[in-house]
Design a protein around this motif. Structure first.
Motif, PDB file in Angstrom:
ATOM      1  N   LYS A  62      51.343  36.880  34.922  1.00 11.38           N
ATOM      2  CA  LYS A  62      50.522  36.755  36.119  1.00 11.38           C
ATOM      3  C   LYS A  62      49.050  36.919  35.750  1.00 11.38           C
ATOM      4  N   LEU A  63      48.212  36.119  36.413  1.00  4.82           N
ATOM      5  CA  LEU A  63      46.778  36.075  36.129  1.00  4.82           C
ATOM      6  C   LEU A  63      45.996  36.674  37.286  1.00  4.82           C
ATOM      7  N   SER A  64      45.041  37.546  36.953  1.00  6.64           N
ATOM      8  CA  SER A  64      44.180  38.154  37.962  1.00  6.64           C
ATOM      9  C   SER A  64      42.734  37.767  37.667  1.00  6.64           C
ATOM     10  N   THR A  65      41.992  37.408  38.700  1.00  8.57           N
ATOM     11  CA  THR A  65      40.648  36.846  38.551  1.00  8.57           C
ATOM     12  C   THR A  65      39.601  37.716  39.236  1.00  8.57           C
ATOM     13  N   GLY A  66      38.476  37.905  38.546  1.00  2.79           N
ATOM     14  CA  GLY A  66      37.333  38.597  39.130  1.00  2.79           C
ATOM     15  C   GLY A  66      36.051  38.110  38.491  1.00  2.79           C
ATOM     16  N   ASP A  67      34.915  38.455  39.069  1.00  4.17           N
ATOM     17  CA  ASP A  67      33.638  37.935  38.595  1.00  4.17           C
ATOM     18  C   ASP A  67      32.941  38.818  37.569  1.00  4.17           C
ATOM     19  N   SER A  68      33.641  39.814  37.044  1.00  2.00           N
ATOM     20  CA  SER A  68      33.045  40.687  36.026  1.00  2.00           C
ATOM     21  C   SER A  68      33.881  40.645  34.756  1.00  2.00           C
ATOM     22  N   LEU A  69      33.189  40.681  33.604  1.00  2.00           N
ATOM     23  CA  LEU A  69      33.894  40.712  32.324  1.00  2.00           C
ATOM     24  C   LEU A  69      34.521  42.086  32.091  1.00  2.00           C
ATOM     25  N   ASP A  70      33.802  43.126  32.502  1.00  2.00           N
ATOM     26  CA  ASP A  70      34.351  44.472  32.333  1.00  2.00           C
ATOM     27  C   ASP A  70      35.310  44.786  33.485  1.00  2.00           C
ATOM     28  N   MET A  71      35.810  46.020  33.511  1.00  2.00           N
ATOM     29  CA  MET A  71      36.820  46.386  34.503  1.00  2.00           C
ATOM     30  C   MET A  71      36.508  47.776  35.069  1.00  2.00           C
ATOM     31  N   SER A  72      36.142  47.802  36.337  1.00  2.00           N
ATOM     32  CA  SER A  72      35.900  49.081  37.005  1.00  2.00           C
ATOM     33  C   SER A  72      37.236  49.740  37.345  1.00  2.00           C
ATOM     34  N   PRO A  73      37.227  51.044  37.647  1.00  2.00           N
ATOM     35  CA  PRO A  73      38.484  51.694  38.063  1.00  2.00           C
ATOM     36  C   PRO A  73      39.121  51.023  39.277  1.00  2.00           C
ATOM     37  N   GLN A  74      38.284  50.540  40.214  1.00  2.00           N
ATOM     38  CA  GLN A  74      38.833  49.849  41.394  1.00  2.00           C
ATOM     39  C   GLN A  74      39.487  48.531  40.983  1.00  2.00           C
ATOM     40  N   ASP A  75      38.826  47.809  40.070  1.00  2.00           N
ATOM     41  CA  ASP A  75      39.419  46.565  39.578  1.00  2.00           C
ATOM     42  C   ASP A  75      40.737  46.843  38.872  1.00  2.00           C
TER      43      ASP A  75
END
Length: 268
Positions: A175-188
Protein backbone atom coordinates in the motif's frame (compact mmCIF):
# COMPACT_ATOMS: atom_id res chain seq x y z
CA UNK A 1 -31.01 9.42 -11.39
CA UNK A 2 -33.70 9.75 -14.01
CA UNK A 3 -32.87 11.59 -17.26
CA UNK A 4 -33.92 15.24 -17.43
CA UNK A 5 -36.23 16.38 -20.25
CA UNK A 6 -33.09 17.37 -22.16
CA UNK A 7 -31.24 14.15 -21.33
CA UNK A 8 -32.44 10.84 -22.74
CA UNK A 9 -29.78 8.93 -20.84
CA UNK A 10 -27.77 8.27 -24.01
CA UNK A 11 -24.62 9.88 -22.61
CA UNK A 12 -24.37 7.27 -19.85
CA UNK A 13 -24.96 4.48 -22.38
CA UNK A 14 -22.23 5.91 -24.65
CA UNK A 15 -19.76 6.10 -21.76
CA UNK A 16 -20.50 2.48 -20.75
CA UNK A 17 -20.08 1.36 -24.34
CA UNK A 18 -16.74 3.18 -24.67
CA UNK A 19 -15.51 1.69 -21.40
CA UNK A 20 -16.50 -1.78 -22.59
CA UNK A 21 -14.69 -1.29 -25.90
CA UNK A 22 -11.55 -0.08 -24.09
CA UNK A 23 -11.52 -3.16 -21.86
CA UNK A 24 -11.88 -5.59 -24.77
CA UNK A 25 -9.41 -4.12 -27.30
CA UNK A 26 -5.62 -4.25 -26.98
CA UNK A 27 -4.11 -1.34 -25.06
CA UNK A 28 -2.69 1.12 -27.57
CA UNK A 29 -1.82 4.27 -25.61
CA UNK A 30 0.24 4.43 -22.40
CA UNK A 31 0.80 7.55 -20.33
CA UNK A 32 3.73 7.41 -17.92
CA UNK A 33 3.70 10.19 -15.34
CA UNK A 34 7.10 10.62 -13.67
CA UNK A 35 7.87 13.42 -11.23
CA UNK A 36 11.62 13.77 -11.75
CA UNK A 37 13.52 13.97 -15.03
CA UNK A 38 16.33 11.89 -13.48
CA UNK A 39 13.82 9.06 -13.12
CA UNK A 40 12.33 9.59 -16.59
CA UNK A 41 15.29 10.00 -18.93
CA UNK A 42 16.55 6.38 -18.89
CA UNK A 43 13.06 5.28 -19.97
CA UNK A 44 12.93 8.01 -22.61
CA UNK A 45 16.15 6.53 -24.02
CA UNK A 46 15.00 2.92 -23.62
CA UNK A 47 11.79 3.50 -25.57
CA UNK A 48 13.55 5.88 -28.01
CA UNK A 49 11.12 8.70 -27.35
CA UNK A 50 11.58 12.27 -28.50
CA UNK A 51 10.67 15.48 -26.74
CA UNK A 52 7.57 17.03 -28.30
CA UNK A 53 7.71 20.82 -28.41
CA UNK A 54 4.08 20.90 -29.59
CA UNK A 55 2.87 19.13 -26.47
CA UNK A 56 -0.76 20.26 -26.54
CA UNK A 57 -0.37 21.60 -22.99
CA UNK A 58 -1.35 25.12 -21.84
CA UNK A 59 1.07 27.86 -22.76
CA UNK A 60 3.61 28.66 -20.07
CA UNK A 61 3.55 25.41 -18.09
CA UNK A 62 6.97 23.76 -17.65
CA UNK A 63 5.61 20.26 -18.31
CA UNK A 64 7.68 18.01 -20.55
CA UNK A 65 6.30 15.44 -22.96
CA UNK A 66 8.34 12.70 -24.58
CA UNK A 67 6.51 10.59 -27.14
CA UNK A 68 6.99 7.79 -29.62
CA UNK A 69 6.05 4.26 -30.57
CA UNK A 70 7.40 1.16 -28.84
CA UNK A 71 6.31 -2.19 -30.25
CA UNK A 72 2.51 -1.88 -30.61
CA UNK A 73 2.19 0.94 -28.09
CA UNK A 74 2.00 4.70 -28.35
CA UNK A 75 3.95 5.89 -25.31
CA UNK A 76 3.93 9.33 -23.73
CA UNK A 77 6.16 10.12 -20.77
CA UNK A 78 5.15 13.35 -19.07
CA UNK A 79 7.08 15.14 -16.31
CA UNK A 80 5.94 18.26 -14.45
CA UNK A 81 9.29 19.82 -15.39
CA UNK A 82 11.35 22.36 -13.50
CA UNK A 83 9.89 25.00 -11.20
CA UNK A 84 10.03 28.23 -13.19
CA UNK A 85 11.40 30.24 -10.27
CA UNK A 86 13.79 27.81 -8.56
CA UNK A 87 14.75 25.35 -11.30
CA UNK A 88 14.14 22.18 -9.29
CA UNK A 89 11.83 19.31 -10.24
CA UNK A 90 8.19 20.19 -9.58
CA UNK A 91 7.53 17.39 -7.13
CA UNK A 92 4.44 17.05 -4.94
CA UNK A 93 0.71 16.63 -5.22
CA UNK A 94 -0.26 19.95 -6.81
CA UNK A 95 2.02 19.56 -9.84
CA UNK A 96 1.10 15.87 -10.09
CA UNK A 97 -2.63 16.64 -10.11
CA UNK A 98 -2.32 19.35 -12.73
CA UNK A 99 -0.06 17.41 -15.07
CA UNK A 100 -2.28 14.32 -14.81
CA UNK A 101 -5.40 16.31 -15.62
CA UNK A 102 -3.78 18.12 -18.55
CA UNK A 103 -2.22 14.93 -19.92
CA UNK A 104 -5.44 12.93 -19.83
CA UNK A 105 -7.31 15.67 -21.68
CA UNK A 106 -4.58 16.14 -24.27
CA UNK A 107 -3.48 12.54 -24.82
CA UNK A 108 -6.52 10.33 -24.03
CA UNK A 109 -4.50 7.36 -22.71
CA UNK A 110 -5.86 3.84 -22.24
CA UNK A 111 -3.75 3.33 -19.11
CA UNK A 112 -1.65 5.49 -16.76
CA UNK A 113 1.55 4.28 -15.14
CA UNK A 114 2.87 6.47 -12.34
CA UNK A 115 6.50 5.42 -11.95
CA UNK A 116 8.86 6.86 -9.38
CA UNK A 117 10.92 6.48 -6.27
CA UNK A 118 9.56 6.18 -2.75
CA UNK A 119 10.46 5.74 0.87
CA UNK A 120 9.92 2.27 2.27
CA UNK A 121 9.27 0.83 5.71
CA UNK A 122 11.57 -1.96 6.85
CA UNK A 123 8.91 -2.94 9.39
CA UNK A 124 6.70 -3.81 6.41
CA UNK A 125 9.46 -5.70 4.58
CA UNK A 126 10.85 -2.98 2.30
CA UNK A 127 14.54 -2.76 1.38
CA UNK A 128 16.57 -0.33 -0.71
CA UNK A 129 16.07 -1.10 -4.41
CA UNK A 130 12.81 -3.04 -3.97
CA UNK A 131 10.19 -2.27 -6.61
CA UNK A 132 6.56 -2.34 -5.51
CA UNK A 133 3.26 -2.22 -7.33
CA UNK A 134 0.76 -0.31 -5.18
CA UNK A 135 -2.46 -2.10 -4.37
CA UNK A 136 -4.09 0.96 -2.76
CA UNK A 137 -3.18 4.63 -2.45
CA UNK A 138 -4.14 7.18 0.19
CA UNK A 139 -3.02 10.52 1.66
CA UNK A 140 -1.40 10.83 5.06
CA UNK A 141 -1.21 14.62 5.49
CA UNK A 142 -4.81 15.69 4.86
CA UNK A 143 -6.14 15.46 8.40
CA UNK A 144 -9.76 16.68 8.63
CA UNK A 145 -11.17 15.38 11.95
CA UNK A 146 -14.83 15.79 11.02
CA UNK A 147 -17.05 12.80 10.19
CA UNK A 148 -16.93 11.89 6.48
CA UNK A 149 -14.48 14.73 5.79
CA UNK A 150 -11.89 12.55 7.52
CA UNK A 151 -12.44 9.84 4.89
CA UNK A 152 -12.30 12.42 2.11
CA UNK A 153 -8.97 13.63 3.48
CA UNK A 154 -7.48 10.15 3.44
CA UNK A 155 -8.83 9.70 -0.09
CA UNK A 156 -8.30 5.93 -0.18
CA UNK A 157 -8.45 4.54 -3.71
CA UNK A 158 -7.68 1.14 -5.15
CA UNK A 159 -5.19 1.00 -7.98
CA UNK A 160 -6.17 -0.79 -11.18
CA UNK A 161 -5.86 -4.50 -10.46
CA UNK A 162 -3.27 -6.43 -12.49
CA UNK A 163 -3.19 -9.98 -11.04
CA UNK A 164 -1.75 -11.63 -14.14
CA UNK A 165 1.02 -9.06 -14.48
CA UNK A 166 1.97 -9.42 -10.80
CA UNK A 167 2.12 -13.20 -11.07
CA UNK A 168 4.07 -13.26 -14.32
CA UNK A 169 6.70 -10.71 -13.22
CA UNK A 170 6.78 -11.78 -9.57
CA UNK A 171 6.47 -8.19 -8.34
CA UNK A 172 6.08 -7.08 -4.74
CA UNK A 173 2.80 -5.47 -3.69
CA UNK A 174 2.23 -2.88 -0.99
CA UNK A 175 0.00 0.00 0.00
CA UNK A 176 1.18 3.50 -0.94
CA UNK A 177 0.74 6.60 1.20
CA UNK A 178 1.21 10.10 -0.25
CA UNK A 179 2.12 13.42 1.33
CA UNK A 180 3.79 16.68 0.33
CA UNK A 181 6.82 16.36 2.61
CA UNK A 182 9.95 14.25 2.14
CA UNK A 183 10.41 13.88 5.88
CA UNK A 184 7.87 12.36 8.27
CA UNK A 185 6.33 14.15 11.24
CA UNK A 186 4.89 12.14 14.16
CA UNK A 187 1.39 12.98 12.87
CA UNK A 188 2.31 11.74 9.40
CA UNK A 189 3.79 8.58 10.87
CA UNK A 190 0.55 7.83 12.72
CA UNK A 191 -1.49 8.42 9.55
CA UNK A 192 0.84 6.28 7.44
CA UNK A 193 0.53 3.50 10.00
CA UNK A 194 -3.26 3.85 9.87
CA UNK A 195 -3.03 3.56 6.07
CA UNK A 196 -1.08 0.28 6.57
CA UNK A 197 1.43 1.59 4.02
CA UNK A 198 4.63 -0.14 2.96
CA UNK A 199 5.82 2.77 0.80
CA UNK A 200 5.39 6.57 0.85
CA UNK A 201 5.72 9.11 -1.94
CA UNK A 202 4.74 12.66 -2.89
CA UNK A 203 2.47 12.13 -5.93
CA UNK A 204 0.62 8.81 -6.11
CA UNK A 205 -2.66 9.55 -4.34
CA UNK A 206 -3.03 12.84 -6.22
CA UNK A 207 -2.62 11.06 -9.55
CA UNK A 208 -5.07 8.39 -8.40
CA UNK A 209 -7.64 11.07 -7.55
CA UNK A 210 -7.51 12.64 -11.02
CA UNK A 211 -7.40 9.28 -12.81
CA UNK A 212 -10.47 8.16 -10.88
CA UNK A 213 -12.24 11.44 -11.59
CA UNK A 214 -11.69 11.07 -15.33
CA UNK A 215 -12.14 7.27 -15.36
CA UNK A 216 -8.71 6.25 -16.62
CA UNK A 217 -7.19 3.12 -15.05
CA UNK A 218 -3.90 3.76 -13.26
CA UNK A 219 -1.15 1.61 -11.80
CA UNK A 220 1.68 2.75 -9.51
CA UNK A 221 5.25 1.43 -9.68
CA UNK A 222 7.53 2.61 -6.86
CA UNK A 223 11.20 1.81 -6.17
CA UNK A 224 12.56 2.28 -2.66
CA UNK A 225 15.38 4.84 -2.31
CA UNK A 226 15.31 5.30 1.47
CA UNK A 227 14.15 3.45 4.56
CA UNK A 228 11.75 5.79 6.28
CA UNK A 229 11.86 3.98 9.61
CA UNK A 230 15.65 3.50 9.44
CA UNK A 231 18.48 5.32 11.17
CA UNK A 232 19.85 7.35 8.22
CA UNK A 233 18.63 10.89 7.36
CA UNK A 234 15.98 10.56 4.64
CA UNK A 235 17.34 13.28 2.32
CA UNK A 236 20.89 11.92 2.52
CA UNK A 237 19.82 8.34 1.85
CA UNK A 238 17.52 9.39 -1.00
CA UNK A 239 20.28 11.27 -2.84
CA UNK A 240 22.82 8.51 -2.19
CA UNK A 241 20.61 5.80 -3.71
CA UNK A 242 18.72 7.73 -6.40
CA UNK A 243 20.82 6.70 -9.41
CA UNK A 244 21.05 2.99 -8.58
CA UNK A 245 17.39 2.71 -7.58
CA UNK A 246 16.29 4.56 -10.71
CA UNK A 247 18.02 1.85 -12.74
CA UNK A 248 16.01 -0.81 -10.89
CA UNK A 249 12.82 1.18 -11.45
CA UNK A 250 13.49 1.53 -15.17
CA UNK A 251 14.13 -2.19 -15.54
CA UNK A 252 10.84 -3.00 -13.80
CA UNK A 253 8.88 -0.46 -15.84
CA UNK A 254 10.36 -1.83 -19.08
CA UNK A 255 9.31 -5.36 -18.09
CA UNK A 256 5.82 -4.12 -17.28
CA UNK A 257 5.48 -2.26 -20.57
CA UNK A 258 6.69 -5.33 -22.47
CA UNK A 259 4.07 -7.40 -20.64
CA UNK A 260 1.30 -4.88 -21.39
CA UNK A 261 2.13 -4.79 -25.10
CA UNK A 262 -0.58 -6.54 -27.14
CA UNK A 263 -2.84 -7.18 -24.14
CA UNK A 264 -6.25 -5.89 -23.15
CA UNK A 265 -6.94 -4.20 -19.83
CA UNK A 266 -8.98 -7.25 -18.83
CA UNK A 267 -5.92 -9.48 -19.39
CA UNK A 268 -3.67 -7.62 -16.97
Amino acid sequence: MAPTPHDDGSQGVKEESMASQTATRPISSLLLIIAMQTEALPLVNKFQLTEDADSGFPKGVPWLRYQGNYKDLKINIVCPGKDTALGVDSVGTISASLVTYGSILALQPDLIINAGTAGGFKAKGASIGDVFVASDVAFHDRRIPIPVFDLYGVGLRQAFQTPNLLKELNLKVGKLSTGDSLDMSPQDEASISANDATIKDMEGAAIAYVADLLKVPAIFIKAVTDITDGDKPTAEEFLQNLAAVTAALDLAVTQIVDYINGKRLSEL
